[in-house]
Write a protein that holds these residues in place. Structure first.
Motif, short mmCIF file in Angstrom:
data_model
loop_
_atom_site.label_atom_id
_atom_site.label_comp_id
_atom_site.label_asym_id
_atom_site.label_seq_id
_atom_site.Cartn_x
_atom_site.Cartn_y
_atom_site.Cartn_z
N ALA A 11 3.38 -4.80 -1.17
CA ALA A 11 3.56 -3.36 -0.92
C ALA A 11 2.56 -2.55 -1.75
O ALA A 11 1.97 -1.58 -1.25
N ILE A 14 -0.89 -2.88 -0.17
CA ILE A 14 -0.99 -2.02 1.02
C ILE A 14 -1.21 -0.57 0.58
O ILE A 14 -2.05 0.14 1.12
N ALA A 15 -0.44 -0.14 -0.40
CA ALA A 15 -0.57 1.23 -0.91
C ALA A 15 -1.96 1.46 -1.50
O ALA A 15 -2.54 2.54 -1.33
N VAL A 31 1.39 3.39 4.94
CA VAL A 31 2.08 2.30 4.23
C VAL A 31 3.32 1.88 5.01
O VAL A 31 3.54 0.70 5.27
N HIS A 34 2.41 0.09 8.31
CA HIS A 34 1.89 -1.26 8.10
C HIS A 34 3.04 -2.23 7.83
O HIS A 34 3.10 -3.32 8.42
N ALA A 62 3.53 3.16 -2.86
CA ALA A 62 4.32 2.09 -2.25
C ALA A 62 5.79 2.50 -2.18
O ALA A 62 6.45 2.30 -1.15
N GLY A 65 6.20 4.98 0.60
CA GLY A 65 6.08 4.31 1.89
C GLY A 65 7.33 3.52 2.26
O GLY A 65 7.79 3.56 3.40
#
Length: 78
Positions: A11, A14-15, A31, A34, A62, A65
């Motif tokens: 996570a 991704i962030a 985020v 995804h 994160a 998100g």
């Protein structure tokens, strides 16, 4: 954070990708989108439960998100 550690790292990764997005709302949505698109429901439930328990290790983007994901994704709340 033992069992959820890899999910927290993913996570945050991704962030980190979306961090360069100039519009914060778009980054948060990116985020969440995804994670919704590529993580299986079990993984989404685990990261949401982790956030609900305090979200140790999750960076700010994160965290936002995952919170957004929980609003939009029934699998994350189940």
């Amino acid at each position: 954070m033992s069992g959820v550690g890899p999910l927290v790292r993913m996570a945050n990764d991704i962030a980190a990708f979306f961090h360069s997005e100039p519009d914060h709302a778009t980054a948060v949505a990116g985020v969440a989108a995804h994670i919704r698109r590529y993580w299986e429901p079990r993984m989404r439930r685990q990261i949401h439960a982790h956030l609900a328990a305090g979200g140790a290790g999750l960076g700010a983007l994160a965290r936002e998100g995952v919170a957004r994901l929980a609003q939009d994704d029934p699998a994350a709340r189940a």
